[in-house]
Design an enzyme around this catalytic site. Structure first.
Site, PDB file in Angstrom:
ATOM      1  N   ASP A  11      16.150 -23.960  10.492  1.00  0.00           N
ATOM      2  CA  ASP A  11      15.030 -23.004  10.631  1.00  0.00           C
ATOM      3  C   ASP A  11      14.593 -20.953  10.904  1.00  0.00           C
ATOM      4  O   ASP A  11      15.170 -21.237  12.156  1.00  0.00           O
ATOM      5  CB  ASP A  11      13.685 -24.007  10.804  1.00  0.00           C
ATOM      6  CG  ASP A  11      12.123 -23.285  10.303  1.00  0.00           C
ATOM      7  OD1 ASP A  11      12.550 -22.737   9.111  1.00  0.00           O
ATOM      8  OD2 ASP A  11      11.074 -24.144  10.618  1.00  0.00           O
ATOM      9  N   GLY A  12      14.193 -20.964   9.631  1.00  0.00           N
ATOM     10  CA  GLY A  12      13.979 -19.659  10.151  1.00  0.00           C
ATOM     11  C   GLY A  12      14.763 -18.313   9.999  1.00  0.00           C
ATOM     12  O   GLY A  12      14.254 -17.212   9.877  1.00  0.00           O
ATOM     13  N   ASN A  59      11.909 -28.132  -0.280  1.00  0.00           N
ATOM     14  CA  ASN A  59      12.918 -27.045  -0.935  1.00  0.00           C
ATOM     15  C   ASN A  59      13.130 -25.711  -2.427  1.00  0.00           C
ATOM     16  O   ASN A  59      12.786 -25.174  -2.902  1.00  0.00           O
ATOM     17  CB  ASN A  59      14.125 -26.936   0.030  1.00  0.00           C
ATOM     18  CG  ASN A  59      14.149 -26.406   0.867  1.00  0.00           C
ATOM     19  OD1 ASN A  59      14.962 -26.549   1.607  1.00  0.00           O
ATOM     20  ND2 ASN A  59      12.671 -25.911   2.006  1.00  0.00           N
ATOM     21  N   ARG A  62      10.872 -23.563  -3.935  1.00  0.00           N
ATOM     22  CA  ARG A  62      10.955 -22.153  -3.346  1.00  0.00           C
ATOM     23  C   ARG A  62      10.986 -21.397  -4.707  1.00  0.00           C
ATOM     24  O   ARG A  62      11.146 -22.230  -5.760  1.00  0.00           O
ATOM     25  CB  ARG A  62      12.010 -22.165  -2.575  1.00  0.00           C
ATOM     26  CG  ARG A  62      11.685 -23.136  -1.604  1.00  0.00           C
ATOM     27  CD  ARG A  62      12.448 -22.575   0.181  1.00  0.00           C
ATOM     28  NE  ARG A  62      11.733 -22.738   1.823  1.00  0.00           N
ATOM     29  CZ  ARG A  62      12.149 -22.467   2.385  1.00  0.00           C
ATOM     30  NH1 ARG A  62      13.411 -21.526   2.280  1.00  0.00           N
ATOM     31  NH2 ARG A  62      11.701 -22.907   3.311  1.00  0.00           N
TER      32      ARG A  62
HETATM   33  C1  FPP Z   1      15.288 -22.775   6.475  1.00  0.00           C
HETATM   34  O1  FPP Z   1      14.718 -21.147   6.346  1.00  0.00           O
HETATM   35  C2  FPP Z   1      16.415 -22.505   6.575  1.00  0.00           C
HETATM   36  C3  FPP Z   1      16.695 -23.464   4.994  1.00  0.00           C
HETATM   37  C4  FPP Z   1      15.850 -24.259   4.260  1.00  0.00           C
HETATM   38  C5  FPP Z   1      17.765 -23.357   4.527  1.00  0.00           C
HETATM   39  C6  FPP Z   1      19.360 -23.578   5.703  1.00  0.00           C
HETATM   40  C7  FPP Z   1      20.595 -23.048   4.411  1.00  0.00           C
HETATM   41  C8  FPP Z   1      21.665 -22.243   5.807  1.00  0.00           C
HETATM   42  C9  FPP Z   1      21.531 -22.553   7.042  1.00  0.00           C
HETATM   43  C10 FPP Z   1      22.964 -22.606   4.528  1.00  0.00           C
HETATM   44  C11 FPP Z   1      23.203 -22.767   3.903  1.00  0.00           C
HETATM   45  C12 FPP Z   1      23.692 -24.486   4.721  1.00  0.00           C
HETATM   46  C13 FPP Z   1      24.779 -25.237   3.522  1.00  0.00           C
HETATM   47  C14 FPP Z   1      25.669 -26.197   4.366  1.00  0.00           C
HETATM   48  C15 FPP Z   1      25.017 -25.147   2.507  1.00  0.00           C
HETATM   49  P1  FPP Z   1      13.845 -21.094   6.198  1.00  0.00           P
HETATM   50  O2  FPP Z   1      14.201 -19.749   4.890  1.00  0.00           O
HETATM   51  O3  FPP Z   1      12.191 -21.496   6.129  1.00  0.00           O
HETATM   52  O4  FPP Z   1      13.217 -19.802   7.311  1.00  0.00           O
HETATM   53  P2  FPP Z   1      11.561 -18.971   7.226  1.00  0.00           P
HETATM   54  O5  FPP Z   1      10.897 -20.433   7.663  1.00  0.00           O
HETATM   55  O6  FPP Z   1      11.606 -17.884   8.240  1.00  0.00           O
HETATM   56  O7  FPP Z   1      10.761 -19.128   6.187  1.00  0.00           O
END
Ligand code: FPP
Length: 232
Positions: A11-12, A59, A62
């Site tokens: 996350d993040g 997700n 989004r």
């Molecule tokens: C959460 O951060 C992360 C995600 C929803 C996506 C995770 C994806 C990756 C780390 C890379 C891709 C991996 C693969 C296997 C294709 P957030 O967007 O919720 O961050 P925030 O809470 O700060 O908005």
């Protein structure tokens, strides 16, 4: 003690990008780099299963551009990492409901699973379009169908049978669940499987999660006293 199975809620990425005046999708690219490093580091310490929450059923809500960027990242990641994963003996398995993905994403996932299926050092499990509630709902539906067909009696349904009906039937439950970015919740991830997991929360944003962070999480895990409801 080294955990057999680590699960991570990465996350993040969005906040990491915003802090740098970048697009959210750039945060996901940085998140991919952190994932690549973490896979390597986790395999090196002898963990057998690493599950990462890469895309939840929520997700899809989004902005379309971000969803598209994540789909692109999945396909690109598969393309770029397959050879290295094969070389180091890491088997990749995707869990979740694939039916909603495009043919391109589905083909990418099948390809990496096929290419890496003989890997014996560690299994990397990508939770994609995954949520615990939908996983459990699907499992209940399948078991109900088997009951209706007379294959299973209701009184035969036990915890083992439910575990076997989940996407994760091929692996042990996670010993350690890590969540980055300071959020302290499970967000529909491995709810059944997390019954006895240890949790580690860190304020570090996912793109900044490095080897030192992993070592800290492992140290904290080692110091925990896992009693499984028993007394020592
Ligand atoms: C959460 O951060 C992360 C995600 C929803 C996506 C995770 C994806 C990756 C780390 C890379 C891709 C991996 C693969 C296997 C294709 P957030 O967007 O919720 O961050 P925030 O809470 O700060 O908005």
């Amino acid at each position: 003690m080294i955990p057999q199975h680590i699960a991570i809620i990465m996350d993040g990425n969005g906040r990491w990008a915003r802090m740098r005046g970048k697009e959210r999708s750039e945060g996901h690219i940085a998140g991919m780099d952190a994932l690549r490093e973490t896979v390597r580091n986790v395999a090196q310490v002898g963990v057998k299963y690493l599950t990462v929450y890469a895309f939840s059923t929520e997700n899809w809500g989004r902005p379309q551009a971000e969803v598209d960027a994540l789909m692109e990242l999945i396909c690109k990641g598969v393309e770029m990492e397959s050879a290295e994963l094969m070389k180091v003996g890491i088997k990749v398995v995707a869990i979740g409901d694939r039916s909603r993905f495009s043919d391109k994403v589905k083909a990418s996932l099948e390809k990496i699973e096929q290419l890496t299926h003989a890997g014996e050092n560690m299994t990397l499990v990508l939770a994609l379009n995954y949520s615990s509630r939908s996983e459990i709902t699907t499992a209940v539906r399948n078991l109900a169908q088997r009951v209706a067909q007379g294959e299973v009696r209701p009184e035969d349904i036990d915890e083992q049978m439910i575990s076997s009906a989940l996407y994760t039937s091929f692996m042990p439950d996670p010993d350690l669940i890590i969540r980055t970015s300071g959020e302290c919740r499970l967000s529909n991830f491995l709810m059944w499987q997390a019954s006895y997991s240890e949790f580690y929360f860190t304020p570090t944003l996912w793109p900044d999660f490095d080897k030192a962070e992993l070592e800290r999480a492992l140290e904290v895990y080692s110091a925990r006293d896992r009693r499984y409801g028993l007394v020592k």
